[in-house]
Write a protein that holds these residues in place. Structure first.
Motif, PDB file in Angstrom:
ATOM      1  N   THR A   1       1.161   5.789  -0.038  1.00  0.00           N
ATOM      2  CA  THR A   1       0.612   7.132   0.057  1.00  0.00           C
ATOM      3  C   THR A   1       1.292   7.955  -1.026  1.00  0.00           C
ATOM      4  O   THR A   1       2.515   7.981  -1.121  1.00  0.00           O
ATOM      5  CB  THR A   1       0.892   7.752   1.447  1.00  0.00           C
TER       6      THR A   1
ATOM      7  N   ASP B   1       0.860  -1.188   0.000  1.00  0.00           N
ATOM      8  CA  ASP B   1       0.000   0.000   0.000  1.00  0.00           C
ATOM      9  C   ASP B   1       0.894   1.234   0.000  1.00  0.00           C
ATOM     10  O   ASP B   1       2.002   1.217   0.528  1.00  0.00           O
ATOM     11  CB  ASP B   1      -0.907   0.019   1.229  1.00  0.00           C
TER      12      ASP B   1
ATOM     13  N   SER C   1      -7.240  11.118   0.131  1.00  0.00           N
ATOM     14  CA  SER C   1      -7.194  11.269   1.586  1.00  0.00           C
ATOM     15  C   SER C   1      -7.192  12.730   2.023  1.00  0.00           C
ATOM     16  O   SER C   1      -7.676  13.059   3.099  1.00  0.00           O
ATOM     17  CB  SER C   1      -5.990  10.539   2.180  1.00  0.00           C
TER      18      SER C   1
ATOM     19  N   ASN D   1      -4.359   7.459  -1.122  1.00  0.00           N
ATOM     20  CA  ASN D   1      -3.967   6.149  -0.638  1.00  0.00           C
ATOM     21  C   ASN D   1      -4.228   5.173  -1.770  1.00  0.00           C
ATOM     22  O   ASN D   1      -5.321   5.159  -2.336  1.00  0.00           O
ATOM     23  CB  ASN D   1      -4.765   5.755   0.604  1.00  0.00           C
TER      24      ASN D   1
END
Length: 169
Positions: free
Chosen positions: A41, A39, A82, A92
């Protein structure tokens, strides 16, 4: 009265033609890959000219939605917004980096990312001659866990696929 309106219209026309082109400038792109299944950002910072700020205010343009779309099309992953400010947007991205675990090491691989198509789309709009768009971030950084390894690019509209291997020992 009609002459006054005509003079004002001509004055407005020449003011717009003499005004400098408005701009959307990509300042920085930061991709932080997490250890949690790749994952990530993604934070995109940009500068908007007066015309773009007005367009955003009146909901004519939405930089966050366009950037979200570019991320989804390049990564094939689910992207959620986000945070959005007047000069940045953060996202995200679930499973952005492919994670391969084996032989005492973990390899993280991010997909290639290109803003070329977005630039081509923008050049097709009616207002394209009135603005300049620079979608190549002045600085792009991709940071990998757990050692904080960082890959950097300057003024690149296309970011290649990047792999980083970390020893588990």
């Amino acid at each position: 009265m009609k002459q006054i309106l005509t003079v004002l219209a001509i004055f407005c026309f020449f003011s717009v033609m003499a005004a400098p082109a408005s701009a959307f400038t990509a300042e920085s792109l930061s991709i932080d890959v997490s250890e949690n299944g790749g994952d990530s950002t993604v934070t995109f910072s940009y500068t908007l000219g007066l015309a773009e700020r007005v367009a955003v205010f009146f909901k004519v343009a939405d930089p966050a939605a366009e950037l979200k779309s570019a991320l989804e099309s390049n990564s094939g992953k689910e992207v959620s917004v986000s945070e959005v400010t007047t000069n940045s947007a953060a996202f995200n991205v679930t499973g952005y980096a492919h994670v391969d675990i084996g032989d005492g090491e973990t390899t993280y691989t991010t997909p290639a990312l290109s803003f070329t198509r977005a630039s081509e789309i923008l050049s097709g709009y009616w207002f394209a001659p009135l603005i300049t768009v620079d979608l190549s971030p002045a600085e792009t950084t991709v940071t990998f866990p757990p050692d904080g390894f960082e890959e950097s690019f300057n003024d690149s509209i296309e970011i290649p696929k990047i792999s980083h291997t970390v020893s588990l020992s």
